[in-house]
Write a protein that holds these residues in place. Structure first.
Motif, PDB file in Angstrom:
ATOM      1  N   UNK A  34     -64.631  -7.371 -15.707  1.00 42.52           N
ATOM      2  CA  UNK A  34     -64.331  -6.003 -15.280  1.00 42.52           C
ATOM      3  C   UNK A  34     -65.367  -5.019 -15.832  1.00 42.52           C
ATOM      4  N   UNK A  35     -65.973  -5.304 -17.003  1.00 40.87           N
ATOM      5  CA  UNK A  35     -67.006  -4.433 -17.564  1.00 40.87           C
ATOM      6  C   UNK A  35     -68.183  -4.329 -16.618  1.00 40.87           C
ATOM      7  N   UNK A  36     -68.593  -5.469 -16.040  1.00 40.62           N
ATOM      8  CA  UNK A  36     -69.682  -5.463 -15.080  1.00 40.62           C
ATOM      9  C   UNK A  36     -69.350  -4.604 -13.878  1.00 40.62           C
ATOM     10  N   UNK A  37     -68.053  -4.672 -13.491  1.00 38.08           N
ATOM     11  CA  UNK A  37     -67.610  -3.884 -12.344  1.00 38.08           C
ATOM     12  C   UNK A  37     -67.743  -2.397 -12.633  1.00 38.08           C
ATOM     13  N   UNK A  38     -67.389  -1.974 -13.895  1.00 39.57           N
ATOM     14  CA  UNK A  38     -67.476  -0.561 -14.263  1.00 39.57           C
ATOM     15  C   UNK A  38     -68.920  -0.090 -14.228  1.00 39.57           C
ATOM     16  N   UNK A  39     -69.834  -0.899 -14.765  1.00 38.09           N
ATOM     17  CA  UNK A  39     -71.253  -0.553 -14.747  1.00 38.09           C
ATOM     18  C   UNK A  39     -71.752  -0.426 -13.321  1.00 38.09           C
ATOM     19  N   UNK A  40     -71.334  -1.436 -12.485  1.00 34.50           N
ATOM     20  CA  UNK A  40     -71.765  -1.400 -11.092  1.00 34.50           C
ATOM     21  C   UNK A  40     -71.209  -0.171 -10.392  1.00 34.50           C
TER      22      UNK A  40
ATOM     23  N   UNK B 152     -65.346   6.312  -3.837  1.00 31.75           N
ATOM     24  CA  UNK B 152     -64.690   5.348  -2.961  1.00 31.75           C
ATOM     25  C   UNK B 152     -65.346   3.973  -3.057  1.00 31.75           C
ATOM     26  N   UNK B 153     -66.658   3.989  -3.124  1.00 29.29           N
ATOM     27  CA  UNK B 153     -67.373   2.721  -3.287  1.00 29.29           C
ATOM     28  C   UNK B 153     -66.980   2.042  -4.589  1.00 29.29           C
ATOM     29  N   UNK B 154     -66.795   2.878  -5.642  1.00 29.05           N
ATOM     30  CA  UNK B 154     -66.373   2.345  -6.927  1.00 29.05           C
ATOM     31  C   UNK B 154     -64.996   1.704  -6.812  1.00 29.05           C
ATOM     32  N   UNK B 155     -64.062   2.399  -6.116  1.00 25.00           N
ATOM     33  CA  UNK B 155     -62.714   1.856  -5.951  1.00 25.00           C
ATOM     34  C   UNK B 155     -62.745   0.543  -5.176  1.00 25.00           C
ATOM     35  N   UNK B 156     -63.526   0.551  -4.097  1.00 25.68           N
ATOM     36  CA  UNK B 156     -63.634  -0.686  -3.298  1.00 25.68           C
ATOM     37  C   UNK B 156     -64.220  -1.817  -4.121  1.00 25.68           C
ATOM     38  N   UNK B 157     -65.250  -1.481  -4.916  1.00 24.42           N
ATOM     39  CA  UNK B 157     -65.889  -2.503  -5.741  1.00 24.42           C
ATOM     40  C   UNK B 157     -64.912  -3.073  -6.767  1.00 24.42           C
TER      41      UNK B 157
END
Length: 368
Positions: free
Chosen positions: A1-7, A77-82
């Protein structure tokens, strides 16, 4: 999930930067296009003149603000989708691992069940060989009465029905016995009944059929502890007869099952008594009785279990009943016993059709 936050953070930054750049580029290009179309020139002065004299440019100049905000929202929105995709992927991985573990457990369980079923089948098949060797062996009967038949159809591999024949002194004893239950429980009862009958006649010396049934009932009650446990009603129905060839005399007793006698085509039914062997459920149980009658050489006697009479037809609406047995014996009484058995089995097969066999089947016929 950390990678997801950075992305997700990178996505927000990219969308904001791209939106701002596009927002700043849009009014500049629009002003240059306006100055060119009005021949004001593309110099700094011409651009200022176009900007000053065209009110629409003040609206266009605010585009970076709105495009930046829009880019920010798009980035969120992109962040939420990711993050949602990442969560779904993680959930799918977990579920895949769980399903894989469950499948492994199911395969192990299936293998264990298969091994257990194989062992049970082997045990039951071996029990069938023991039962056939002990109680279903009719070679002695066919040796003493060549023109005879025994139709023996267990519902399962082993049976609660069994034929019984014993010769002692000048008497020949025949019995068709139907024990409580079928399959393994019925087979246990059949062994108990077989050995008790042998002991009562061979060792204890009872000769009359009513005495044999009375003693068998007592022995079953004791063996199954039925006087103490009133819920246990296991036992057996049976028809038993004693044939005295010297006197051409038959003595018969029945515990729920009849004896059929055909002489010169004349049919006679001997019903016996109502109550079964074993159990304490009959409040007014009386001692078993016997009936003695004469026969002529060439007469036919037959006994059977209720697996014959209670068998349902192909459509499951009717039972085979007693009259069909009586009719078949009467129509074929002058034929050999092998013929009677063969035609009866064909009739039973046609009657059953695709309907499953309901109970163990036993049918005995002897030409005297």
């Amino acid at each position: 999930m950390a990678n997801s936050s950075v992305a997700g953070g990178n996505a927000r930054t990219r969308y904001t930067v791209y939106g701002a750049l596009f927002g700043f580029a849009f009014p500049v290009v629009a002003t240059m296009f306006d100055a060119y179309m009005r021949d004001l020139g593309l110099g700094f002065g011409g651009l200022l003149e176009a900007q000053r004299t065209q009110p629409l440019h003040w609206i266009i100049d605010t585009a970076p603000i709105f495009l930046g905000l829009f880019a920010r929202v798009a980035g969120d929105k992109q962040q939420e989708v990711s993050e949602l995709n990442e969560g779904l992927e993680e959930l799918v991985r977990k579920r895949t691992n769980e399903l894989s573990e469950q499948n492994n457990e199911l395969r192990v369980t299936q293998s264990e069940l298969s091994d257990s079923l194989d062992r049970i089948s082997q045990s039951i098949n071996y029990a069938q060989r023991i039962q056939d060797a002990i109680i279903a062996n009719t070679e002695e009967l066919r040796h003493d009465f060549v023109d005879s038949f025994v139709i023996f159809r267990p519902r399962d591999i082993v049976s609660g029905d069994f034929p019984w024949y014993l010769k002692k002194d000048r008497y020949h004893y025949f019995a068709a016995v139907d024990c409580t239950g079928h399959g393994v429980p019925g087979a246990f009862m059949s062994l108990v009944g077989h050995f008790l009958l042998h002991r009562i006649v061979k060792e204890k010396g009872f000769t009359d059929t009513d005495q044999i049934l009375n003693e068998l009932h007592k022995e079953i009650v004791v063996a199954l502890n039925q006087e103490s446990d009133l819920e246990v009603h296991d036992g057996m129905d049976m028809a038993i007869c004693r044939v005295d060839i010297e006197k051409q005399e038959i003595q018969f007793s029945g515990a729920g099952n009849p004896l059929y006698h055909l002489s010169d085509g004349e049919f006679a039914e001997h019903k016996g008594d109502f109550w079964s062997i074993g159990g304490t459920q009959y409040r007014k149980r009386e001692p078993y009785t016997s009936e003695t009658f004469n026969y002529k050489k060439g007469d036919l006697i037959a006994m059977f279990s209720d697996g014959i009479t209670d068998q349902y037809s192909d459509d499951g609406t009717k039972k085979f009943g007693f009259k069909r047995i009586q009719k078949h014996l009467t129509q074929h009484h002058d034929q050999g016993m092998e013929h009677i058995a063969h035609t009866f089995q064909k009739e039973m097969d046609a009657w059953m059709g695709t309907h499953r066999q309901m109970d163990d089947m036993l049918f005995m016929g002897i030409r005297l």
